[in-house]
Design an enzyme around this catalytic site. Sequence first.
Site, short mmCIF file in Angstrom:
data_model
loop_
_atom_site.label_atom_id
_atom_site.label_comp_id
_atom_site.label_asym_id
_atom_site.label_seq_id
_atom_site.Cartn_x
_atom_site.Cartn_y
_atom_site.Cartn_z
N ASN A 340 16.18 -0.87 -8.86
CA ASN A 340 17.32 -0.14 -8.50
C ASN A 340 18.37 -0.13 -9.32
O ASN A 340 18.72 -1.04 -10.14
CB ASN A 340 17.85 -1.05 -6.95
CG ASN A 340 19.23 -0.47 -6.92
OD1 ASN A 340 20.25 -0.77 -7.18
ND2 ASN A 340 19.26 0.45 -5.73
N THR A 370 16.90 3.92 -4.68
CA THR A 370 18.36 3.83 -4.48
C THR A 370 18.42 3.41 -3.19
O THR A 370 17.72 3.80 -2.29
CB THR A 370 18.86 5.35 -4.53
OG1 THR A 370 18.54 6.10 -3.30
CG2 THR A 370 18.55 6.03 -5.86
N GLU A 371 19.49 2.87 -2.97
CA GLU A 371 19.76 1.94 -1.58
C GLU A 371 20.13 3.04 -0.64
O GLU A 371 19.75 2.88 0.61
CB GLU A 371 21.17 1.18 -1.59
CG GLU A 371 22.36 1.89 -2.12
CD GLU A 371 22.46 1.75 -3.78
OE1 GLU A 371 23.67 1.65 -4.14
OE2 GLU A 371 21.72 1.75 -4.26
N ALA A 372 20.38 4.50 -0.85
CA ALA A 372 20.52 5.52 -0.04
C ALA A 372 19.05 5.83 0.81
O ALA A 372 19.12 6.56 1.80
CB ALA A 372 21.08 6.53 -0.65
N GLY A 373 17.80 5.67 -0.08
CA GLY A 373 16.77 5.70 0.52
C GLY A 373 15.72 6.62 -0.18
O GLY A 373 14.62 7.04 0.27
#
Length: 561
Positions: A340, A370-373
């Site tokens: 990440n 990414t944490e967004a997906g």
Amino acid sequence: MDPRPGLRLQLLQRHLNGGGGGEAGPLRLAHCRAADNAAVPDTSKVCSAEEAVALIPDGVWLTPAGFVGSSCPELLLNALRQRFEATGSPRNLGVIWAASVGDSKGRGCDQLAAPGLVNRMIYGWSGTAPGFLKMVRENEVEAWNLPLGVVSHVIRDVAAHRPGPVTHVGLHTFVDPREKGGRLNSRTQRDIVHVVKMGSRELLWFEAPQAIGCALLRGTTADLDGNISFEREALYLDQLNQAMAARNSGGVVLVQVERIVDRNTLHPKSVHLPGALVDKVVLAPPELQWQTLREPGNDGSLSGEIRTPLHSIAPLPMDERRIIAHRAFMEIDRPNCLVNLGVGMPEGVAVMVATHSKQNPYAASVTLSTEAGAWGGIPGGGLRFGSSHNPACLTPTASMIDFYNGSGVDLCCLGLAEVDAAGNVNVSNFPGRMPGCGGFIDISQTSKKVCFVGTFASGGLKVAVEGGQLRIRQEGRNRKFTAAVNEKTFAGSTVNGRTVLIITERAVFRLVKPQGGSGPAVELIEVAPGIDIERDVLAHMAFRPLIRSVKPMPAAIFQPC
């Protein structure tokens, strides 16, 4: 006579005819039964933006779609602000988002940054909504900053009528109620974070709002029943959970799209938001339907429609950013490593993966996420942050956070702004500026290996590389290694045996727990060639790090190849 069927017919005809410019529209007129026969009873969910936002009542919690610069429901946000300015209603809304969407110049979420329109907010990150951050500083709203992933799960728990997530994420940071509980100003008095015990485990319970009264969302294509597909969107984000939360709260779900098709023309596997959850659909003009707020139109490499050649990515110039990114890039040290990357300085690691993979045998099999997906590809930067060029897969944010929380990330590279002697790191709150923690806490507390990356000092720093040696041409005005951080976004006490590095252009540190010590300590382990430890490192730190065996940073970093 009800004018709405006629208005909807005009909207559909404008869309089908290419906006009235004489060009053929993207769909044939015959594809839309509403256009075939205006006398057919109108059961579609298509309406104007003004009609849609008129359904939002006073006092409810509202959740908008979007992430940094992606997936902004701009037409709906603008229409809501216009309604408030014209009528003074709705009033006293609460807003909740994992990450604000905007351009930091007034577009996006900042359309709602008006006293009276909003009086409370819960957010993970609001760096692209400076208007809201100003309201927080001036005590005009109640405000809580919680980890981005926690906010994502809070929205999901509202949908399921659960009381809110219970998790280890956030312990000993500023969101712990024994620190600040995420409260951002004196107006914010209520505790929404609580310490709880489950067996022998100490956890945090993040209290969810009882209801979310409105979701402002966006997709690419809608049919007349409100089924929404996302084929040109860069991310799914939390939009399905946001829709479910509003629906199960008795609220309204409003969605803007760029095109409308007839019933039964969308393949069920392409539908991300089922029409059963959607109340109204609004057709947005192109100027209010940018894929990201960085530029008009759509980049197909972000949505998966095309793949862009990676050789088009230019190498980083030889400067402090490249030095830091190159050293962090070397921490990819196993096959099939899942990584990440945070916003800002860590974005350079993605460029190194694209341009220098031959220098690291494990880079070819790395998965950047990414944490967004977004899974795979090369993560975007700036207003594209959270999306990825050439992604292998896109998943909802809440699902990605589930994976992260279970220590699915092998290596994370995150920014740093302040570090203290106990290894605490601050990236979320500074005098006059409080963008929020974003996914920093979710990621740093759960990743197997953590690299905090950033320049040793800030404010006018100038460096040069000459003959493989690093020279400090001008020292930065602002120290980052301080006696005590302003806020704990990362708590040094949560190292728990993991490898945690602090990588700068001139030195590398790691967090250790010395024998007999009461807590973690910062140890200096590497310095750049040409750097004098006393003059260039220790003289600019508010504390003295542990020094045992210091090695030179790898020479390859300072070569122009």
